[in-house]
Design an enzyme around this catalytic site. Sequence first.
Site, PDB file in Angstrom:
ATOM      1  N   ASP A  17       0.859  -1.178   0.000  1.00  0.00           N
ATOM      2  CA  ASP A  17       0.000   0.000   0.000  1.00  0.00           C
ATOM      3  C   ASP A  17       0.894   1.227   0.000  1.00  0.00           C
ATOM      4  OD1 ASP A  17      -2.131   1.743   0.164  1.00  0.00           O
ATOM      5  OD2 ASP A  17      -2.669   1.240   2.219  1.00  0.00           O
ATOM      6  N   ASP A 109      -2.968   2.330  -6.081  1.00  0.00           N
ATOM      7  CA  ASP A 109      -1.820   2.429  -5.172  1.00  0.00           C
ATOM      8  C   ASP A 109      -1.655   1.232  -4.236  1.00  0.00           C
ATOM      9  OD1 ASP A 109      -4.053   3.060  -3.547  1.00  0.00           O
ATOM     10  OD2 ASP A 109      -2.806   4.265  -2.231  1.00  0.00           O
ATOM     11  N   GLU A 110      -2.337   0.144  -4.529  1.00  0.00           N
ATOM     12  CA  GLU A 110      -2.141  -1.039  -3.692  1.00  0.00           C
ATOM     13  C   GLU A 110      -2.400  -2.307  -4.481  1.00  0.00           C
ATOM     14  OE1 GLU A 110      -5.040  -1.885  -0.460  1.00  0.00           O
ATOM     15  OE2 GLU A 110      -6.018  -0.040  -1.115  1.00  0.00           O
TER      16      GLU A 110
END
Length: 176
Positions: A17, A109-110
């Site tokens: 993350d 983003d993860e």
Amino acid sequence: MRNINIKSWPQAIAHLDADAFFVGVEQALHPELKGKAVITGAERGMVIALSYEAKACGVKRGMPVSEVTHICPDCILLPTDYESCLLFSKRIFTILKQYTPCIEEYSIDEGFFDLTGTRRMHHKDYKEIAKDIQQTIYQELGLSVSIGVSLSKSLAKLCSQLRKPAGITAVKGRHI
């Protein structure tokens, strides 16, 4: 040769993350913003993402920009640069592919990635592999990420949230 207990890691699932991703991208592109209260989302009139410095001032995601300026008058308000964020995201996942082919992009983003069986190839334990990934992303992109490693996606995600920002948590089977 190290004594590796296979039963501790019947599988090793990791979750990455990016820390304050949209703001992190701005800070990577504009290093003068590092260490400052930065907020993205000015184009929408609300906080989309914020730096940890802005969080420390009491700013929260989803807050109207008009309220932010009262709480944190020194904050830097920026529009969200989606194009740059997408390019950084693609680069993060390209870096992950250097460590394992088994990757699931969960959001911009993860993502999850399967490290099962990669210790011998990398000559490291899973936590050390996660540290290498974290350092490579920081060196190449200037972004901070948190990584969790455990036996399932749910546990890996919990682990990645445990030591934010820039944390790594690995929980073996016998320690759950």
